[in-house]
Design a protein around this motif. Structure first.
Motif, PDB file in Angstrom:
ATOM      1  N   LYS A  94     -34.161 125.860 -10.349  1.00 42.78           N
ATOM      2  CA  LYS A  94     -33.811 126.390 -12.076  1.00 42.78           C
ATOM      3  C   LYS A  94     -32.513 125.240 -12.355  1.00 42.78           C
ATOM      4  CE  LYS A  94     -35.245 131.041 -11.779  1.00 42.78           C
ATOM      5  NZ  LYS A  94     -34.512 132.587 -11.592  1.00 42.78           N
ATOM      6  N   MET A  95     -32.078 124.597 -11.428  1.00 40.86           N
ATOM      7  CA  MET A  95     -31.014 123.512 -11.746  1.00 40.86           C
ATOM      8  C   MET A  95     -31.516 122.424 -12.408  1.00 40.86           C
ATOM      9  SD  MET A  95     -28.709 124.363  -8.341  1.00 40.86           S
ATOM     10  CE  MET A  95     -27.818 122.766  -8.636  1.00 40.86           C
ATOM     11  N   GLY A 140     -24.180 122.622  -6.691  1.00 41.55           N
ATOM     12  CA  GLY A 140     -24.643 123.997  -6.374  1.00 41.55           C
ATOM     13  C   GLY A 140     -24.865 124.270  -4.907  1.00 41.55           C
ATOM     14  N   LYS A 161     -25.169 113.878 -12.650  1.00 39.75           N
ATOM     15  CA  LYS A 161     -25.221 115.450 -13.199  1.00 39.75           C
ATOM     16  C   LYS A 161     -25.128 115.425 -14.617  1.00 39.75           C
ATOM     17  CE  LYS A 161     -22.251 116.688 -10.359  1.00 39.75           C
ATOM     18  NZ  LYS A 161     -21.079 117.453  -9.279  1.00 39.75           N
ATOM     19  N   GLU A 162     -25.872 116.336 -15.188  1.00 40.04           N
ATOM     20  CA  GLU A 162     -26.041 116.526 -16.652  1.00 40.04           C
ATOM     21  C   GLU A 162     -26.511 115.472 -17.537  1.00 40.04           C
ATOM     22  OE1 GLU A 162     -24.984 119.709 -17.914  1.00 40.04           O
ATOM     23  OE2 GLU A 162     -24.146 120.400 -16.124  1.00 40.04           O
ATOM     24  N   ARG A 213     -39.370 121.598  -7.869  1.00 36.67           N
ATOM     25  CA  ARG A 213     -38.674 122.843  -8.201  1.00 36.67           C
ATOM     26  C   ARG A 213     -39.307 123.980  -7.265  1.00 36.67           C
ATOM     27  NH1 ARG A 213     -39.696 122.418 -14.810  1.00 36.67           N
ATOM     28  NH2 ARG A 213     -37.650 122.008 -15.449  1.00 36.67           N
ATOM     29  N   ILE A 231     -30.144 117.566 -14.130  1.00 36.03           N
ATOM     30  CA  ILE A 231     -29.908 118.607 -13.192  1.00 36.03           C
ATOM     31  C   ILE A 231     -28.433 119.106 -13.603  1.00 36.03           C
ATOM     32  CG2 ILE A 231     -28.938 117.064 -11.420  1.00 36.03           C
ATOM     33  CD1 ILE A 231     -30.222 118.721  -9.146  1.00 36.03           C
ATOM     34  N   ILE A 232     -28.362 120.329 -13.542  1.00 36.35           N
ATOM     35  CA  ILE A 232     -27.009 121.073 -13.966  1.00 36.35           C
ATOM     36  C   ILE A 232     -26.474 121.835 -12.567  1.00 36.35           C
ATOM     37  CG2 ILE A 232     -27.802 121.211 -16.138  1.00 36.35           C
ATOM     38  CD1 ILE A 232     -28.174 124.258 -15.932  1.00 36.35           C
ATOM     39  N   GLU A 233     -25.135 121.902 -12.713  1.00 34.55           N
ATOM     40  CA  GLU A 233     -24.571 122.483 -11.626  1.00 34.55           C
ATOM     41  C   GLU A 233     -24.079 124.017 -12.087  1.00 34.55           C
ATOM     42  OE1 GLU A 233     -21.285 121.982  -8.031  1.00 34.55           O
ATOM     43  OE2 GLU A 233     -21.642 120.445  -9.585  1.00 34.55           O
ATOM     44  N   LYS A 234     -25.017 125.171 -11.379  1.00 32.73           N
ATOM     45  CA  LYS A 234     -24.645 126.345 -11.775  1.00 32.73           C
ATOM     46  C   LYS A 234     -23.528 126.998 -10.876  1.00 32.73           C
ATOM     47  CE  LYS A 234     -28.847 127.309 -13.780  1.00 32.73           C
ATOM     48  NZ  LYS A 234     -30.444 127.989 -13.803  1.00 32.73           N
ATOM     49  N   ALA A 236     -32.980 127.634  -6.464  1.00 34.31           N
ATOM     50  CA  ALA A 236     -32.215 126.467  -6.979  1.00 34.31           C
ATOM     51  C   ALA A 236     -32.883 125.465  -7.749  1.00 34.31           C
ATOM     52  CB  ALA A 236     -31.767 125.541  -5.544  1.00 34.31           C
TER      53      ALA A 236
END
Length: 229
Positions: A214-215, A138, A173-174, A206, A226-229, A212
């Motif tokens: 919030k990822m 992100g 990720k994820e 955070r 952690i996610i990629e928005k 960012a």
């Protein structure tokens, strides 16, 4: 090369006990009776790690930690806080200010030495990750070679522990990492901290990452990912 450990505590017997055990473990030790003397000494040399008592006359450990983290010259020096047993609020504040670890009094000198080794090992592992590629998720860009994190091109100042946690989450990720898995990556077999420590570090991480942040998702009862928005 010997690592230099600064021990900052107004109680002489504690300073001596810590110094004796650290020297036995192969470290060079500098003792300071209060935080003001320690902070003034930084213009002459910077230690590899600081053991900082919270309750001291004059500038207390929390204020001293805050000053270290605000100064770009010393912000990456690892800090281990010493706290009186039961003072959970002080421990949490210390971690939120950027302390890498804490040890409660009374403590085992062996445990403290193990914590010192674990924090230094974590720092060394971060410094040696020079061949690792830059990671972009992100708006977050992680540069292991420079030990640098940017969000939308703005550099974010992280402690060594916060940087390592972000690296761990970004490595897959994820994927959900349990608190236990994160602790294993940070402290290995020498971990004696509680899960609450990870929660505080991630809360602070955070906040520093801003929007960012919030990822980084909390999977209730499981851990973090952690996610990629």
């Amino acid at each position: 090369m010997e690592k230099i450990i600064a021990v900052v505590d107004d109680e002489e017997d504690i300073r001596e006990l810590v110094a004796i055990n650290l020297k036995k473990a192969g470290f060079k030790v500098k003792e300071f009776p209060d935080a003001d003397v320690f902070l003034k000494s930084l213009s002459k040399y910077a230690p590899d790690l600081v053991i900082l008592d919270i309750m001291m006359p004059g500038t207390d450990g929390i204020e001293a930690c805050k000053k270290l983290r605000k100064d770009a010259r010393y912000s990456n020096i690892p800090v281990i806080m010493l706290t009186a047993r039961g003072e959970e609020a002080d421990r949490i504040v210390g971690l939120e200010l950027g302390a890498d670890d804490y040890v409660t009094k009374p403590f085992s000198p062996g445990e403290l030495t193990a914590r010192v080794k674990a924090v230094l090992r974590r720092n060394r592992a971060t410094e040696e990750s020079e061949t690792a590629e830059t990671v972009k998720i992100g708006d977050i860009v992680i540069d292991p070679e420079r030990h640098e994190v940017k969000v939308r091109s703005k550099k974010i100042e992280l402690t060594a522990t916060e940087f390592k946690i972000l690296e761990i989450l970004a490595s897959k990720k994820e994927r959900v990492f349990s608190r236990e898995q994160i602790l294993d990556n940070l402290w290995g077999n020498e971990k004696t901290v509680v899960d609450r420590t990870i929660d505080v570090h991630i809360k602070h991480l955070r906040e520093k990452l801003g929007a960012a942040g919030k990822m980084i998702i909390n999977m209730r009862g499981v851990g973090y990912k952690i996610i990629e928005k």
